[in-house]
Write a protein that holds these residues in place. Structure first.
Motif, PDB file in Angstrom:
ATOM      1  N   TYR A 189      28.853 110.121  17.981  1.00  0.00           N
ATOM      2  CA  TYR A 189      29.112 108.875  18.692  1.00  0.00           C
ATOM      3  C   TYR A 189      30.240 109.064  19.706  1.00  0.00           C
ATOM      4  O   TYR A 189      30.184 108.534  20.830  1.00  0.00           O
ATOM      5  CB  TYR A 189      29.466 107.775  17.691  1.00  0.00           C
ATOM      6  CG  TYR A 189      29.877 106.480  18.349  1.00  0.00           C
ATOM      7  CD1 TYR A 189      31.167 105.981  18.210  1.00  0.00           C
ATOM      8  CD2 TYR A 189      28.983 105.774  19.124  1.00  0.00           C
ATOM      9  CE1 TYR A 189      31.549 104.798  18.824  1.00  0.00           C
ATOM     10  CE2 TYR A 189      29.352 104.594  19.750  1.00  0.00           C
ATOM     11  CZ  TYR A 189      30.631 104.119  19.595  1.00  0.00           C
ATOM     12  OH  TYR A 189      31.001 102.948  20.204  1.00  0.00           O
TER      13      TYR A 189
ATOM     14  N   HIS B 144      28.942 110.414  23.086  1.00  0.00           N
ATOM     15  CA  HIS B 144      27.886 109.737  23.851  1.00  0.00           C
ATOM     16  C   HIS B 144      28.188 109.703  25.349  1.00  0.00           C
ATOM     17  O   HIS B 144      27.335 110.021  26.181  1.00  0.00           O
ATOM     18  CB  HIS B 144      27.695 108.306  23.329  1.00  0.00           C
ATOM     19  CG  HIS B 144      26.888 108.220  22.069  1.00  0.00           C
ATOM     20  ND1 HIS B 144      26.343 107.051  21.611  1.00  0.00           N
ATOM     21  CD2 HIS B 144      26.526 109.178  21.160  1.00  0.00           C
ATOM     22  CE1 HIS B 144      25.688 107.273  20.471  1.00  0.00           C
ATOM     23  NE2 HIS B 144      25.802 108.550  20.179  1.00  0.00           N
ATOM     24  N   GLU B 145      29.405 109.300  25.690  1.00  0.00           N
ATOM     25  CA  GLU B 145      29.752 109.152  27.113  1.00  0.00           C
ATOM     26  C   GLU B 145      30.377 110.403  27.715  1.00  0.00           C
ATOM     27  O   GLU B 145      30.391 110.562  28.942  1.00  0.00           O
ATOM     28  CB  GLU B 145      30.703 107.964  27.285  1.00  0.00           C
ATOM     29  CG  GLU B 145      30.110 106.622  26.857  1.00  0.00           C
ATOM     30  CD  GLU B 145      28.824 106.298  27.618  1.00  0.00           C
ATOM     31  OE1 GLU B 145      28.793 106.500  28.852  1.00  0.00           O
ATOM     32  OE2 GLU B 145      27.859 105.844  26.977  1.00  0.00           O
TER      33      GLU B 145
ATOM     34  N   SER C 206      22.207 110.968  16.246  1.00  0.00           N
ATOM     35  CA  SER C 206      23.617 110.592  16.202  1.00  0.00           C
ATOM     36  C   SER C 206      23.910 109.752  14.961  1.00  0.00           C
ATOM     37  O   SER C 206      23.061 109.599  14.074  1.00  0.00           O
ATOM     38  CB  SER C 206      23.970 109.816  17.475  1.00  0.00           C
ATOM     39  OG  SER C 206      25.339 109.483  17.520  1.00  0.00           O
TER      40      SER C 206
ATOM     41  N   ARG D 107      25.049 106.612  15.577  1.00  0.00           N
ATOM     42  CA  ARG D 107      24.846 105.256  16.090  1.00  0.00           C
ATOM     43  C   ARG D 107      23.716 105.245  17.107  1.00  0.00           C
ATOM     44  O   ARG D 107      23.515 106.205  17.851  1.00  0.00           O
ATOM     45  CB  ARG D 107      26.110 104.721  16.774  1.00  0.00           C
ATOM     46  CG  ARG D 107      27.286 104.597  15.827  1.00  0.00           C
ATOM     47  CD  ARG D 107      28.217 103.494  16.238  1.00  0.00           C
ATOM     48  NE  ARG D 107      29.507 103.611  15.572  1.00  0.00           N
ATOM     49  CZ  ARG D 107      30.582 102.901  15.889  1.00  0.00           C
ATOM     50  NH1 ARG D 107      30.523 102.016  16.861  1.00  0.00           N
ATOM     51  NH2 ARG D 107      31.728 103.061  15.238  1.00  0.00           N
ATOM     52  N   ASP D 108      22.999 104.150  17.145  1.00  0.00           N
ATOM     53  CA  ASP D 108      21.928 103.983  18.131  1.00  0.00           C
ATOM     54  C   ASP D 108      22.532 103.814  19.527  1.00  0.00           C
ATOM     55  O   ASP D 108      23.631 103.273  19.694  1.00  0.00           O
ATOM     56  CB  ASP D 108      21.074 102.751  17.810  1.00  0.00           C
ATOM     57  CG  ASP D 108      20.281 102.902  16.528  1.00  0.00           C
ATOM     58  OD1 ASP D 108      20.103 101.889  15.813  1.00  0.00           O
ATOM     59  OD2 ASP D 108      19.841 104.023  16.248  1.00  0.00           O
ATOM     60  N   ASN D 109      21.784 104.265  20.523  1.00  0.00           N
ATOM     61  CA  ASN D 109      22.183 104.077  21.921  1.00  0.00           C
ATOM     62  C   ASN D 109      20.909 104.127  22.762  1.00  0.00           C
ATOM     63  O   ASN D 109      20.331 105.198  22.971  1.00  0.00           O
ATOM     64  CB  ASN D 109      23.163 105.169  22.355  1.00  0.00           C
ATOM     65  CG  ASN D 109      23.694 104.954  23.760  1.00  0.00           C
ATOM     66  OD1 ASN D 109      22.963 104.557  24.664  1.00  0.00           O
ATOM     67  ND2 ASN D 109      24.972 105.239  23.957  1.00  0.00           N
TER      68      ASN D 109
ATOM     69  N   SER E 297      20.313 103.716  25.875  1.00  0.00           N
ATOM     70  CA  SER E 297      20.345 104.312  27.215  1.00  0.00           C
ATOM     71  C   SER E 297      20.247 105.827  27.206  1.00  0.00           C
ATOM     72  O   SER E 297      19.863 106.434  28.193  1.00  0.00           O
ATOM     73  CB  SER E 297      21.622 103.880  27.939  1.00  0.00           C
ATOM     74  OG  SER E 297      22.765 104.439  27.313  1.00  0.00           O
TER      75      SER E 297
ATOM     76  N   ARG F 283      20.295 106.438  15.197  1.00  0.00           N
ATOM     77  CA  ARG F 283      21.212 106.643  14.084  1.00  0.00           C
ATOM     78  C   ARG F 283      20.423 107.172  12.886  1.00  0.00           C
ATOM     79  O   ARG F 283      19.555 106.504  12.343  1.00  0.00           O
ATOM     80  CB  ARG F 283      21.894 105.329  13.713  1.00  0.00           C
ATOM     81  CG  ARG F 283      22.734 105.389  12.448  1.00  0.00           C
ATOM     82  CD  ARG F 283      23.210 103.985  12.079  1.00  0.00           C
ATOM     83  NE  ARG F 283      23.796 103.983  10.740  1.00  0.00           N
ATOM     84  CZ  ARG F 283      23.096 103.812   9.626  1.00  0.00           C
ATOM     85  NH1 ARG F 283      21.784 103.647   9.685  1.00  0.00           N
ATOM     86  NH2 ARG F 283      23.698 103.801   8.446  1.00  0.00           N
TER      87      ARG F 283
END
Length: 391
Positions: free
Chosen positions: A6, A9-10, A31, A33-35, A37, A42
């Motif tokens: 997580y 992610h960015e 990951s 956590r869900d994302n 984009s 998750r």
């Protein structure tokens, strides 16, 4: 399939997405956590290096015992529902059937010969499939499993270890798994069972290698215990705040120790911001008292409020349900119950909980999915009803 954390992610995953991942036909980040984009899903709660294994997908071979008489009445519905989610499945029968598919391993279909089908099935998959799969599930043609939950449970475990999971029972000094509920062996456990347990085709004091009749689950447990395979419970059989049992008879066993007069709500627990809720896709159970409070207090006015969408027909179903139940019952929703150990101390379940099964479907799925649910596990509810857009 790209593992990430997580925290990355960015800082990392977004750049992978914008560079080489664009050249894949499809990509997905794994990951904690869900994302949407990225996209990332998750799969595990922890992001450290030790949990990289958790983010991989266990390969599961499903071995399902059936009878020739049940090929068209039961096995076909198992094939058309949960068995499709196995990486590969095979029915063990007294006759071959290419469409299921089923293989003839024993000539007799009575209950006593379940041991024949199970041990010969293990020999069969050892010879043909052992190196292609990580875990081997044994189930019956009246079982119903949610394979997504099973994968999630098995992900942190190592298939090269001697492991054996199921609903744990005990007879005298033998710990074994319920055959009716289904059990799972690691790749290493299957190899050990075939080579050290039944490899010589002659009976020993602990392993009936040459005898075709016996109490299948007990004989399997006795042999595995003798050859050093570790027996353990499925987490979701034991923890109400993780998974509830997906086999109706196990669900009855679990619920028997709880009162329907209490405000209770069981299932696979998730959390979004401050809201704890139960995953709708895995199913959830409400007590009579909880349902009564939901209808009378939660949606009784048929008008929306900040917590409950009583008058609105759209929304994230499980999250909205959890938000409302949280607001009205913070104390009791996720009560933990070790039902297997509790009932092993008694002579059995003292009462039979009455269960009404409410199953959402679509008109398009009436003949392709709902009919198979009706013909399998829904028959074991005291009553069931599909909720659809058409009668």
């Amino acid at each position: 399939m790209i593992t990430t954390t997580y925290a990355n992610h960015e800082s990392k995953a977004i750049h992978v997405r914008n560079t080489w991942a664009k050249r894949c036909d499809r990509h997905l980040f794994l990951s904690s956590r869900d994302n949407a984009s990225l996209p990332a899903v998750r799969l595990c709660d922890t992001d450290d290096r030790a949990h990289l294994w958790c983010k991989s997908k266990p390969r599961i071979f499903c071995m399902i015992t059936t009878t020739y008489a049940n090929h068209e009445s039961k096995a076909i519905h198992v094939r058309n529902t949960w068995a499709k989610r196995c990486d590969r499945h095979l029915f063990l029968s007294s006759r071959d059937n290419a469409s299921l598919p089923a293989v003839r391993l024993c000539d007799t279909d009575d209950r006593a010969h379940l041991w024949c089908k199970t041990k010969e099935g293990m020999r069969y998959i050892y010879d043909k499939y052992l190196d292609d799969y990580d875990w081997f599930l044994k189930a019956d043609d009246d079982s119903y499993l949610i394979m997504e939950n099973l994968r999630h449970f098995l992900a942190p475990h190592r298939p090269h270890e001697l492991l054996y999971f199921g609903c744990k029972l005990q007879y005298r000094d033998v710990v074994y798994m319920s055959g009716g509920a289904g059990y799972v062996l690691s790749r290493a456990a299957v190899k050990q069972f075939v080579t050290a347990g039944i490899g010589y085709f002659t009976d020993s004091s602990q392993c009936l290698a040459g005898t075709d009749t016996g109490v299948e689950d007990l004989e399997m447990g006795k042999c595995l215990q003798h050859i050093g395979v570790t027996a353990d419970d499925y987490d979701w059989f034991l923890k109400a705040d993780n998974y509830f049992p997906v086999v109706i008879k196990n669900l009855r066993h679990f619920l028997a120790s709880h009162s329907p007069q209490e405000l209770l709500y069981f299932g696979c627990k998730l959390q979004y911001e401050s809201v704890k809720y139960i995953m709708g896709g895995a199913g959830y159970v409400l007590s009579r008292a909880a349902l009564n409070k939901f209808v009378t207090v939660g949606i009784g006015s048929k008008t929306d409020n900040s917590i409950c969408l009583a008058g609105t027909d759209t929304g994230a179903e499980d999250l909205k349900m959890g938000s409302l139940l949280n607001n009205n019952n913070k104390r009791a929703q996720y009560k933990r119950a070790n039902h297997v150990k509790q009932h092993n101390k008694t002579s059995g379940i003292q009462s039979k909980p009455r269960i009404f099964c409410m199953i959402t479907t679509t008109y398009a799925n009436h003949e392709s999915k709902a009919i198979h649910v009706r013909n399998t596990w829904a028959k074991r509810c005291d009553r069931h009803l599909f909720l659809s857009s058409r009668d």
